[in-house]
Motif scaffolding. Sequence first.
Motif, PDB file in Angstrom:
ATOM      1  N   ILE A   1      45.294 -24.694  28.262  1.00  0.00           N
ATOM      2  CA  ILE A   1      44.181 -25.119  28.848  1.00  0.00           C
ATOM      3  C   ILE A   1      43.858 -26.821  29.323  1.00  0.00           C
ATOM      4  O   ILE A   1      44.578 -27.634  28.663  1.00  0.00           O
ATOM      5  CB  ILE A   1      43.151 -24.955  27.605  1.00  0.00           C
ATOM      6  N   VAL A   2      43.009 -26.735  30.455  1.00  0.00           N
ATOM      7  CA  VAL A   2      42.756 -28.462  31.244  1.00  0.00           C
ATOM      8  C   VAL A   2      41.340 -28.223  30.844  1.00  0.00           C
ATOM      9  O   VAL A   2      40.658 -27.637  31.037  1.00  0.00           O
ATOM     10  CB  VAL A   2      43.290 -28.073  32.262  1.00  0.00           C
ATOM     11  N   PHE A   3      40.607 -29.383  30.955  1.00  0.00           N
ATOM     12  CA  PHE A   3      39.616 -29.562  30.590  1.00  0.00           C
ATOM     13  C   PHE A   3      39.042 -29.833  32.096  1.00  0.00           C
ATOM     14  O   PHE A   3      39.605 -31.407  32.257  1.00  0.00           O
ATOM     15  CB  PHE A   3      38.669 -30.851  30.246  1.00  0.00           C
ATOM     16  N   CYS A   4      38.165 -29.987  33.070  1.00  0.00           N
ATOM     17  CA  CYS A   4      37.991 -30.544  34.734  1.00  0.00           C
ATOM     18  C   CYS A   4      37.019 -30.786  34.973  1.00  0.00           C
ATOM     19  O   CYS A   4      35.827 -29.859  34.812  1.00  0.00           O
ATOM     20  CB  CYS A   4      38.439 -29.615  36.069  1.00  0.00           C
ATOM     21  N   ARG A   5      36.586 -31.510  35.803  1.00  0.00           N
ATOM     22  CA  ARG A   5      35.612 -32.057  36.775  1.00  0.00           C
ATOM     23  C   ARG A   5      35.925 -31.336  38.052  1.00  0.00           C
ATOM     24  O   ARG A   5      36.626 -32.309  39.267  1.00  0.00           O
ATOM     25  CB  ARG A   5      35.954 -33.187  37.244  1.00  0.00           C
ATOM     26  N   ILE A   6      35.013 -30.100  38.077  1.00  0.00           N
ATOM     27  CA  ILE A   6      35.165 -29.371  39.762  1.00  0.00           C
ATOM     28  C   ILE A   6      33.374 -30.049  40.407  1.00  0.00           C
ATOM     29  O   ILE A   6      32.392 -29.924  40.243  1.00  0.00           O
ATOM     30  CB  ILE A   6      35.316 -27.972  39.605  1.00  0.00           C
ATOM     31  N   PRO A   7      33.735 -30.041  41.629  1.00  0.00           N
ATOM     32  CA  PRO A   7      32.911 -29.949  42.614  1.00  0.00           C
ATOM     33  C   PRO A   7      32.168 -28.668  43.067  1.00  0.00           C
ATOM     34  O   PRO A   7      33.269 -28.130  42.860  1.00  0.00           O
ATOM     35  CB  PRO A   7      33.501 -30.965  44.206  1.00  0.00           C
ATOM     36  N   SER A   8      30.907 -28.654  43.520  1.00  0.00           N
ATOM     37  CA  SER A   8      30.708 -27.640  44.041  1.00  0.00           C
ATOM     38  C   SER A   8      28.759 -27.808  44.441  1.00  0.00           C
ATOM     39  O   SER A   8      28.443 -28.968  44.800  1.00  0.00           O
ATOM     40  CB  SER A   8      30.175 -26.778  42.282  1.00  0.00           C
TER      41      SER A   8
ATOM     42  N   VAL B   1      38.269 -12.995  36.698  1.00  0.00           N
ATOM     43  CA  VAL B   1      38.093 -13.480  38.838  1.00  0.00           C
ATOM     44  C   VAL B   1      39.037 -15.239  38.539  1.00  0.00           C
ATOM     45  O   VAL B   1      38.221 -15.337  37.230  1.00  0.00           O
ATOM     46  CB  VAL B   1      37.341 -13.429  39.159  1.00  0.00           C
ATOM     47  N   CYS B   2      39.771 -15.389  39.039  1.00  0.00           N
ATOM     48  CA  CYS B   2      40.488 -16.442  38.790  1.00  0.00           C
ATOM     49  C   CYS B   2      39.684 -17.492  39.668  1.00  0.00           C
ATOM     50  O   CYS B   2      38.727 -17.275  40.641  1.00  0.00           O
ATOM     51  CB  CYS B   2      42.079 -16.573  39.387  1.00  0.00           C
ATOM     52  N   GLU B   3      39.970 -18.884  39.480  1.00  0.00           N
ATOM     53  CA  GLU B   3      38.603 -19.630  40.814  1.00  0.00           C
ATOM     54  C   GLU B   3      39.892 -20.826  41.206  1.00  0.00           C
ATOM     55  O   GLU B   3      41.199 -21.006  40.248  1.00  0.00           O
ATOM     56  CB  GLU B   3      37.635 -20.532  39.455  1.00  0.00           C
ATOM     57  N   GLY B   4      40.008 -20.707  41.970  1.00  0.00           N
ATOM     58  CA  GLY B   4      40.771 -21.678  42.699  1.00  0.00           C
ATOM     59  C   GLY B   4      41.131 -22.034  44.411  1.00  0.00           C
ATOM     60  O   GLY B   4      40.428 -21.306  44.868  1.00  0.00           O
ATOM     61  N   PRO B   5      41.742 -22.885  44.647  1.00  0.00           N
ATOM     62  CA  PRO B   5      43.029 -23.996  44.168  1.00  0.00           C
ATOM     63  C   PRO B   5      42.023 -25.160  43.603  1.00  0.00           C
ATOM     64  O   PRO B   5      41.157 -25.511  45.086  1.00  0.00           O
ATOM     65  CB  PRO B   5      43.516 -23.839  45.382  1.00  0.00           C
ATOM     66  N   PHE B   6      42.230 -25.648  42.721  1.00  0.00           N
ATOM     67  CA  PHE B   6      42.201 -26.828  42.701  1.00  0.00           C
ATOM     68  C   PHE B   6      42.953 -28.381  42.670  1.00  0.00           C
ATOM     69  O   PHE B   6      44.106 -27.934  42.077  1.00  0.00           O
ATOM     70  CB  PHE B   6      41.110 -27.042  41.454  1.00  0.00           C
ATOM     71  N   PRO B   7      42.291 -29.440  43.424  1.00  0.00           N
ATOM     72  CA  PRO B   7      44.087 -30.001  43.305  1.00  0.00           C
ATOM     73  C   PRO B   7      44.109 -30.557  41.491  1.00  0.00           C
ATOM     74  O   PRO B   7      43.092 -30.515  40.903  1.00  0.00           O
ATOM     75  CB  PRO B   7      43.634 -31.612  43.926  1.00  0.00           C
ATOM     76  N   GLU B   8      45.256 -31.320  41.429  1.00  0.00           N
ATOM     77  CA  GLU B   8      45.532 -31.919  40.030  1.00  0.00           C
ATOM     78  C   GLU B   8      44.703 -33.040  39.765  1.00  0.00           C
ATOM     79  O   GLU B   8      44.610 -33.319  38.051  1.00  0.00           O
ATOM     80  CB  GLU B   8      46.891 -31.692  39.890  1.00  0.00           C
ATOM     81  N   SER B   9      44.116 -33.522  40.205  1.00  0.00           N
ATOM     82  CA  SER B   9      43.137 -35.158  40.398  1.00  0.00           C
ATOM     83  C   SER B   9      42.130 -34.467  39.500  1.00  0.00           C
ATOM     84  O   SER B   9      41.517 -34.928  39.099  1.00  0.00           O
ATOM     85  CB  SER B   9      43.081 -35.253  41.448  1.00  0.00           C
TER      86      SER B   9
END
Length: 167
Positions: free
Chosen positions: A57-64, A92-100
């Motif tokens: 379980i990760v907490f992410c900052r995702i650009p949109s 439904v999955c979201e991604g791909p996202f970089p590990e950064s």
Amino acid sequence: MRTVETSEYAGLLQSLADNGHTVRVEICGGSMLPFLAPHRDAALIKKPDRPLRCGDIVFCRIPSARGERYILHRISRITDDGFYMIGDAQNVCEGPFPESCVFGVAVSVVRRGKTVTPESLVWKFYSGPWLRHAALRRAALRLRKGPLRRRGCGKGDKPSGSAEETL
């Protein structure tokens, strides 16, 4: 009580995590139901100290298109292009996202007032069979007794988690 913008709040969480603190994030939104419920449960996150894995379980900052979004979801798969995430109530999955994008990984959660760790059976269920069978989730959620209303943040609501170091 002071209201802060989500970006300011998440920035504070990231700063604390980057400095080695474990921070408590209140769940605000129904995407992690039935494992984590909004306004009831919380995740204890810290800066990742190992390679990310499926089920984390990760907490992410995702650009949109509307700016940045901050998401607490589970990693469903990792490829050369990045990682894919899904909430426990989603199919439904979201991604791909970089590990950064990841600035925190859950080391435990507070669920129904009790601490749950990745070693627990309930965590293993949601990071194992539940994660692998996303297409069956909707039917499983309909069969489950009890209200599973999505009581996420309403329009204008702000997350109300605690950015304190946990002891």
